[in-house]
Motif scaffolding. Structure first.
Motif: not given
Length: 429
Positions: A204-205, A200-201, A197-198, A221
């Motif tokens: 995502y942004l 992928c951030q 998950t981290h 958000q």
């Protein structure tokens, strides 16, 4: 028939060596004629360099069909209704003279029999053997529509692995990473895989910036979580509404409150398998129409991003009040956005400043910074084209026909007018 001949006028008096030579030719021709009667290979015609009995042409003016020069006196070939110097009668594949007793023909071109088989009888890209013929004597194989692989039909059922990302069935000695949910990932796809998950951030942004550049900013958000296949399936079962792409769902836009197990940090890899998976439960609380976006872990960045762009469009539609859309309209326009994002990434990764066809037809203007990553490897660019091909060639009613109808509308009217029409009519223009 292709006789290898001697001009008899060049030798009016036959000496002992000449007589011996003729006898050898006669014996060889008889043996070769017998071998011709055995040849019954399918799919091509066979030729022979020697006649069934000694045959002599009178001298005369002859032009070689290979070099277009006069042949003159001496040994020559009579093949394919033409005359040839022996060194000019060459294989169409390897360009070496054909001195074998038998040769193969295809489209009026000669081949060594071995060269013909290599050229016209495909080898399996998995086991590297010649693909066998079926009971009818025909060569039957499977071919990937994008990667153009050819392989034996048996490999579809004999446990040969296929990459869960690029879908290639690799050669038998290729190594894969075995993910803990049974999927196989080839090492080329692993090179850009997003694993937690981290990690992928940032992607995502970038996709949020892509939407903002299209004047489609997502105001709320929304949590983004990378999950295992089991967690994704469980979350899908907990959703009351939504359309899912079978046989495997790789992304979800959730609207229900749930507890989801997310991948906390990149799993450790031992040898060619996952040996440690670090997960934690995450409680989703409903603050708006969307509670979270879930993406299957372990997929290459471009595939992960296209899935995320698709799910982000679901979120945007819900947050903007688009209600009761049919599956073909909602999934179709979501696939259009995924395709547009892939277009922008491929163009940026190759150093191109040309906008995609979808974007250039849109009245939105994109100032997206989602792709400022420098040039991509040749494989990653090819992979991006493959993911676009998957969207374009999807045969399902919602994802495939919906995309093609939506993409045609965007190309003709632009994205903004298409979305305005969907809001009013719940259909594509």
């Amino acid at each position: 028939m292709c006789p290898l001949d001697d001009d008899t006028d060049a030798y009016p008096e036959k000496d002992a060596d000449t007589e011996s030579h003729f006898e050898e030719d006669e014996q060889l021709a008889k043996a070769l004629q017998e071998s011709l009667n055995i040849d019954s290979a399918p799919r091509y015609n066979s030729g022979n360099l020697f006649p069934p009995y000694p045959y002599y042409y009178p001298s005369g003016y002859r032009i070689c069909a290979g070099c277009n020069a006069e042949i003159g006196h001496g040994r020559f070939l009579s093949c394919m209704e033409n005359f040839w110097h022996p060194e000019c009668f060459r294989c169409h594949t390897c360009n070496l003279p054909i001195s074998d007793y038998e040769f193969s023909m295809s489209e009026n071109r000669p081949y060594h029999k071995s060269c013909y088989k290599e050229k016209h009888h495909p080898r399996c890209d998995v086991c590297k053997n010649f693909i066998p013929t079926n009971a009818a004597g025909l060569i039957e194989y499977r071919a990937h529509p994008f990667w153009l692989q050819k392989y034996c039909p048996t490999h579809e059922h004999d446990g040969t692995p296929r990459c869960c990302s690029c879908e290639r069935m690799e050669p038998s000695d290729t190594r894969y990473l075995a993910l803990d949910d049974g999927r196989k990932l080839c090492l080329e796809c692993l090179d850009s895989a997003v694993m937690d998950t981290h990690e992928c951030q940032p992607l995502y942004l970038e996709i949020q910036d892509f939407y903002e550049g299209l004047n489609m900013k997502v105001e709320q958000q929304i949590p983004l979580l990378l999950v295992e296949r089991q967690a994704l399936n469980e979350a899908m079962e907990g959703e009351k509404n939504g359309h899912h792409h079978l046989p495997e769902t790789r992304g979800l836009c959730l609207s229900e409150e749930q507890i989801v197990s997310t991948i906390l940090r990149r799993p450790r890899i031992g040898g060619y398998r996952i040996i440690d998976m670090f997960t934690e439960p995450y409680r989703l609380v409903r603050h708006c129409e969307v509670t979270a976006i879930l993406i299957l872990y372990g997929l290459p960045r471009l595939l992960t991003g296209s899935i995320l762009a698709h799910e982000m469009m679901h979120a945007w539609l819900r947050l903007k009040g688009y209600r009761n859309l049919t599956p073909d309209v909602e999934e179709g326009i979501c696939q259009v956005l995924a395709h547009m994002w892939l277009d922008s990434e491929i163009a940026a990764g190759s150093g191109s400043t040309v906008a995609s066809s979808s974007e250039s037809s849109s009245s939105y203007s994109s100032s997206s910074t989602s792709s400022k990553k420098g040039k991509r490897s040749q494989f990653e660019k090819k992979l991006g084209e493959f993911f676009k091909h998957q969207i374009e060639s999807d045969t399902s009613a919602a994802y495939g026909e919906g995309f093609r109808e939506g993409n045609q509308a965007v190309l003709k009217y632009g994205l903004k007018r298409t979305l305005d029409h969907i809001r009013l009519t719940e259909r594509f223009p």
